[in-house]
Design a protein around this motif. Structure first.
Motif, PDB file in Angstrom:
ATOM      1  N   VAL A 191       0.958  -1.274  -0.082  1.00  0.00           N
ATOM      2  CA  VAL A 191       0.152  -0.029  -0.134  1.00  0.00           C
ATOM      3  C   VAL A 191       1.001   1.280  -0.061  1.00  0.00           C
ATOM      4  O   VAL A 191       1.502   1.550   0.952  1.00  0.00           O
ATOM      5  N   PRO A 192       1.117   1.979  -0.890  1.00  0.00           N
ATOM      6  CA  PRO A 192       1.682   3.397  -0.941  1.00  0.00           C
ATOM      7  C   PRO A 192       1.111   4.324  -0.208  1.00  0.00           C
ATOM      8  O   PRO A 192      -0.257   4.510  -0.240  1.00  0.00           O
ATOM      9  N   ILE A 193       1.651   4.812   0.811  1.00  0.00           N
ATOM     10  CA  ILE A 193       1.042   5.694   1.835  1.00  0.00           C
ATOM     11  C   ILE A 193       1.892   6.977   1.768  1.00  0.00           C
ATOM     12  O   ILE A 193       3.104   7.229   2.009  1.00  0.00           O
ATOM     13  N   SER A 194       0.992   8.280   1.594  1.00  0.00           N
ATOM     14  CA  SER A 194       1.436   9.403   1.469  1.00  0.00           C
ATOM     15  C   SER A 194       1.146  10.205   2.652  1.00  0.00           C
ATOM     16  O   SER A 194       1.707  11.464   2.732  1.00  0.00           O
ATOM     17  N   GLY A 195       0.589   9.749   3.427  1.00  0.00           N
ATOM     18  CA  GLY A 195      -0.055  10.507   4.641  1.00  0.00           C
ATOM     19  C   GLY A 195      -1.232  11.340   4.507  1.00  0.00           C
ATOM     20  O   GLY A 195      -1.618  12.031   5.559  1.00  0.00           O
TER      21      GLY A 195
END
Length: 352
Positions: free
Chosen positions: A60-64
């Motif tokens: 899961v790409p997480i950018s905040g």
């Protein structure tokens, strides 16, 4: 919806033509719901098939931002998947990093962070901002910046044998012509993601261009992951997600849940460029679509939309990021130019 958006006309009482045509809106909503249900059925089947294939069920790409944080919660807590979170650390603001650390600590999820060379990104941003296509800065950079970090996620999933990459894109993100629920298998398994414009301009070395994902570099028999957007498959409500991430302790406050404050700093410069070029915020059509389909709060954005535009134009508050990004890139406002026609450079469509 600003009346400067192409194809939009407002009535005397401020209602746009998209909402005035109620029959078309009903048909559009019904068609979207039919597609969502099909995506949801596929997603449930996909999760059942992918569980337990390896160390992790999904990447899961997480950018905040609120959506990626909430997606982590749904996958790890409610669906009980083995999740690896992944962050490409370019231009992520401090508030978003606070969200990432808080959510990971709360959910006890493994996390990898990758910090690539900023000089390459700065060089790429400078070139693209000086040579925008006619749809403007947000569109031009999105078709290069997004494939960079999407490609990084795909490469990591291949390396670790993870069958799924699940991104926190809300409905309408990315551009529908790039993805509706899933990147095509042709795009993932056969297409070189290197932007033709960056190749032809002659300013980028072969090593720099190899930063872009290219499945042709992998040996025959490589297992490529699927790349899905679960919020395209699930019922989505922006206001509800902003409330739940605070309620569940995934972020510190409603400010941390706001897309305004967790935004990539460079995005303020992109919006500034497009406001100067077109006279309206490039994200207005996206949020207007969410509102029309009951997925975002109209009253919230009627207030916050003009406020955000004011902050950007005056470069105050969060809008100071416009000046900071210009300084970071060594550009001035006069360097922000549209020089290329529509369609002259569209890497994802060319790949298809």
């Amino acid at each position: 919806m600003p009346d400067r958006v192409p194809g939009i006309s407002l009535s005397a009482d401020g209602i746009c033509n998209l909402c005035r045509d109620e029959a078309a809106l009903v048909r559009e909503t019904a068609k979207a719901e039919e597609a969502r249900c099909a995506y949801e059925a596929d997603f449930q089947k996909t999760l059942a098939e992918c569980r337990g294939q390896g160390e992790y069920d999904c990447l899961v790409p997480i950018s905040g931002g609120k959506d990626s944080v909430y997606l982590l919660y749904l996958l790890a807590v409610e669906l009980k998947l083995k999740v690896l979170a992944f962050t490409v650390d370019i231009n992520i603001p401090a508030l978003a990093w606070d969200n990432i650390r808080r959510a990971l600590g709360k959910l006890n999820i493994d996390h990898l962070s990758y910090t690539p060379s900023q000089e390459f990104y700065k060089k790429t941003f400078r070139y693209l901002l000086r040579n925008q296509e006619e749809r403007g800065a947000v569109y031009t950079l999105s078709y290069v910046y997004a494939p960079l970090f999407e490609g990084d996620a795909i490469k990591l999933a291949i390396e670790k044998g993870i069958p799924l990459v699940l991104a926190g894109y809300s409905p309408g993100q990315p551009e529908p012509e790039r993805m509706l629920y899933e990147f095509s298998r042709t795009l993932i398994c056969e297409s070189d993601w290197t932007p033709p414009e960056l190749v032809s301009c002659g300013e980028f070395s072969a090593d720099e261009l190899e930063r872009f994902y290219n499945p042709k570099r992998y040996p025959k028999g490589t297992r490529f992951p699927r790349y899905l957007a679960p919020f395209h498959a699930w019922p989505y409500n922006q206001e509800e997600i902003m409330r739940k991430v605070v309620e569940y302790g995934l972020v510190a406050s409603s400010k941390h849940a706001s897309p305004i404050h967790s935004n990539y700093p460079i995005n303020w410069l992109l919006m500034y460029s497009d406001l100067q070029a077109f006279g309206y915020n490039p994200y207005a059509p996206e949020f207007s679509s969410l509102i029309r389909h009951g997925k975002a709060n109209r009253n919230y954005w009627r207030i916050m939309g003009p406020v955000v535009d004011f902050l950007i134009r005056k470069r105050v508050g969060p809008g100071k990021e416009v000046t900071r990004s210009l300084d970071w890139l060594g550009l001035t406002a006069d360097d922000l130019r549209i020089t290329r026609p529509r369609g002259a450079y569209d890497p994802v469509l060319e790949q298809r």
